[in-house]
Write an enzyme that holds these catalytic residues in place. Structure first.
Site, PDB file in Angstrom:
ATOM      1  N   LYS A  83      72.297  82.627  75.110  1.00 58.62           N
ATOM      2  CA  LYS A  83      71.698  82.856  73.789  1.00 58.62           C
ATOM      3  C   LYS A  83      72.750  82.574  72.717  1.00 58.62           C
ATOM      4  O   LYS A  83      73.880  83.069  72.803  1.00 58.62           O
ATOM      5  CB  LYS A  83      71.236  84.307  73.698  1.00 58.62           C
ATOM      6  CG  LYS A  83      69.926  84.527  72.959  1.00 58.62           C
ATOM      7  CD  LYS A  83      69.543  86.004  73.012  1.00 58.62           C
ATOM      8  CE  LYS A  83      68.186  86.259  72.425  1.00 58.62           C
ATOM      9  NZ  LYS A  83      67.861  87.702  72.381  1.00 58.62           N
TER      10      LYS A  83
HETATM   11  O1  G3P Z   1      65.433  89.676  70.995  1.00 62.32           O
HETATM   12  C1  G3P Z   1      65.472  89.951  69.622  1.00 62.32           C
HETATM   13  C2  G3P Z   1      65.010  91.349  69.389  1.00 62.32           C
HETATM   14  O2  G3P Z   1      65.714  92.237  70.218  1.00 62.32           O
HETATM   15  C3  G3P Z   1      65.161  91.776  67.957  1.00 62.32           C
HETATM   16  O3  G3P Z   1      64.276  92.821  67.774  1.00 62.32           O
HETATM   17  O4  G3P Z   1      63.460  94.926  66.764  1.00 62.32           O
HETATM   18  O5  G3P Z   1      65.892  94.249  66.508  1.00 62.32           O
HETATM   19  O6  G3P Z   1      64.085  92.988  65.299  1.00 62.32           O
HETATM   20  P1  G3P Z   1      64.440  93.802  66.524  1.00 62.32           P
END
Ligand code: G3P
Length: 233
Positions: A83
């Protein structure tokens, strides 16, 4: 649509994997930090729990460092997908690693032009963050639709749209409806996908009505039926 679990929590991943519907796992530095465990041990363990793409994110600031980290992470297991952030260093890294056959998930995508560049750099996955756009009153699902529509104009592009930053079950329905190839979701959202009060109410009613059936045991009923069939033959 493929479903990945967005987590570095081994118990959550183990439970989700036992359902038989998880196709991969995504992690990021925040999810890893949250668990407080060794990063490499965690990724290697996850590779043993889910037989699918496992995203592990680099943290170096330059392409040279990202490439070195990416190759090291990819060496851990055949299913590791590297990633990288969607900036110029990440795009250079994506081009370098994808050219060597290493899967790359380009993350932190917030507008379609970024996704076009990631595809040109050979990304395996592009991760547009739906929830974080919704959080600032922009339309995260519309971003997914825009990217899917753009990619469809160019069949030679192999990059899969991986909807990320999923906040609730409706996001899953919405990104599936606009053609996202993959969605990665937190365990709490995954658990919310199957539950509905009318399902529970209806099942309870079925089981209550079944209590009035004389021979309630299905296995015993089948055995008795087959015995009757045998004796009749
Ligand atoms: O994989 C990306 C994800 O973990 C981000 O999620 O909830 O931190 O926006 P969030």
């Amino acid at each position: 649509m493929k479903l990945f679990i967005d987590s570095a929590n081994l118990d959550e991943i183990r439970e989700a994997a036992s359902w038989g519907i998880i196709d991969g796992v995504t992690t990021n530095p925040s999810l890893i930090a949250k668990e407080g465990r060794d990063f490499i041990e965690t990724i290697h363990t996850i590779c043993g729990l889910v037989d699918g793409p496992i995203s592990a994110e680099v943290i170096a600031p330059t392409a040279a460092g990202m490439i070195a980290e990416g190759k090291a992470l990819a060496s851990l297991h055949k299913n590791v997908v590297v990633k990288v952030p969607l900036n110029i260093e990440g795009l250079k890294t994506c081009k370098a690693l994808s050219s060597e056959g290493i899967g790359v998930n380009v993350t932190l995508c917030f507008q379609p032009a970024q996704a076009l560049l990631a595809a040109k750099a050979g990304a395996t996955y592009i991760s547009p963050f739906v929830g974080r756009l919704d959080d600032i009153c922009e339309d995260g699902v519309q971003l997914i639709k825009s990217i899917v529509d753009i990619y469809r104009q160019y069949p030679d592009l192999k990059t899969q749209v991986l909807a990320a930053s999923i906040r609730h079950p409706l996001h899953i329905v919405q990104v599936a409806a606009v053609g996202s190839h993959v969605a990665t979701l937190p365990f709490k959202v995954l658990k919310a996908l199957y539950s509905h009060p009318l399902t529970d109410k209806g099942n309870a009613a079925f089981l209550k009505d079944w209590e009035t059936v004389p021979n309630k045991d299905i296995l015993a009923q089948v055995a008795a039926f087959q015995a009757r069939q045998g004796s009749a033959a």
